[in-house]
Design an enzyme around this catalytic site. Structure first.
Site, PDB file in Angstrom:
ATOM      1  N   CYS A 101     -39.825 102.698 -24.338  1.00  0.00           N
ATOM      2  CA  CYS A 101     -41.370 102.338 -24.782  1.00  0.00           C
ATOM      3  C   CYS A 101     -42.030 103.253 -25.784  1.00  0.00           C
ATOM      4  CB  CYS A 101     -42.058 102.256 -23.164  1.00  0.00           C
ATOM      5  SG  CYS A 101     -43.548 101.483 -23.509  1.00  0.00           S
ATOM      6  N   HIS A 205     -38.951  99.010 -19.962  1.00  0.00           N
ATOM      7  CA  HIS A 205     -38.853 100.100 -19.081  1.00  0.00           C
ATOM      8  C   HIS A 205     -37.799  99.913 -18.230  1.00  0.00           C
ATOM      9  CE1 HIS A 205     -42.695 102.046 -19.827  1.00  0.00           C
ATOM     10  NE2 HIS A 205     -43.215 101.129 -20.273  1.00  0.00           N
ATOM     11  N   GLU A 207     -36.342 101.911 -16.241  1.00  0.00           N
ATOM     12  CA  GLU A 207     -36.408 102.832 -15.050  1.00  0.00           C
ATOM     13  C   GLU A 207     -37.291 101.959 -14.069  1.00  0.00           C
ATOM     14  OE1 GLU A 207     -40.472 103.155 -16.723  1.00  0.00           O
ATOM     15  OE2 GLU A 207     -38.337 103.028 -17.758  1.00  0.00           O
TER      16      GLU A 207
END
Length: 239
Positions: A101, A205, A207
């Site tokens: 990001c 993202h 994660e």
């Protein structure tokens, strides 16, 4: 020994998911608290890799722009300086580097690239890229054939989440950087360096998928494997 990967952070509450994602793949996380530190160099000593995570916008002066309309949000010049220093040192040493990001955007700026300051304002007909965290299938991203990202993921396209209002400019991604994924509206979704062993960045993202099938585990696994000094896992056949 576990590879030591430096992860700079501005607010500790946002560090955990990123740190967990690389710990699961066998890395030792070296947190670098940017609000307290005065320089990045000490954290990079003995490091095997660098991961730059999400956050506020890069100061537009860093890429030769102004912001008369006030499009940029949560600008922290001290954070910019720290991450750009850390990245410059990592690139000079050819350390494996992974940007997510904001980290993806910092990579572009560090290499002389520029950013779209606000997608809805500056990209006519764009998708809605600022989505809720829970929306894990916000849009597709088409991967560049033959790219490292496509090889790691074994796919020609991916479903990704989307929580950003800025993006790397497609016409100015940065010297030595290749655009390796795009959203259907042309917004740049990933980059990789053509000058380094492993420098990869994504706009989404990954994660956030750890508890939802972890579809992006191969990306973290490849990063940690390279930081560990081994070969990258075999590329997967695109489907």
């Amino acid at each position: 020994m576990k590879p030591r990967i430096v992860v700079p952070f501005w607010e500790e509450q946002y560090l955990q998911a990123y740190a967990d994602a690389i710990r699961r793949e066998g890395a030792e996380v070296v947190p670098a608290p940017m609000q307290e530190a005065t320089a990045a160099a000490p954290f990079l000593d003995g490091a095997a890799g660098l991961m730059l995570i999400g956050g506020g916008d890069v100061e537009p002066a860093r890429y030769g722009a102004g912001d008369p309309a006030g499009l940029c949000r949560h600008v922290e010049p001290r954070r910019d300086a720290f991450e750009l220093e850390a990245l410059a040192r990592a690139l000079a040493r050819d350390l494996p580097t992974f940007g997510i990001c904001r980290g993806h955007q910092v990579l572009a700026v560090a290499c002389g690239g520029a950013l779209v300051r606000d997608i809805p304002t500056e990209v006519p007909g764009s998708l809605r890229h600022s989505r809720p965290k829970e929306d894990l299938d916000a849009h597709q991203a088409a991967l560049a054939p033959g790219s490292r990202l496509a090889g790691i993921m074994g796919a020609a396209d991916l479903l990704v989440n989307s929580r950003h209002h800025q993006a790397v400019r497609a016409d100015r991604p940065g010297a030595g950087l290749r655009v390796t994924a795009r959203a259907p509206d042309g917004v740049v979704e990933a980059l990789e360096s053509e000058r380094h062993g492993f420098v990869v960045s994504v706009q989404w993202h990954p994660e956030n998928f750890a508890l939802q099938g972890d579809r992006f585990a191969p990306l973290f696994r490849a990063f940690v494997a390279r930081a560990a000094g081994g070969r990258l896992p075999p590329t997967r056949e695109c489907k």
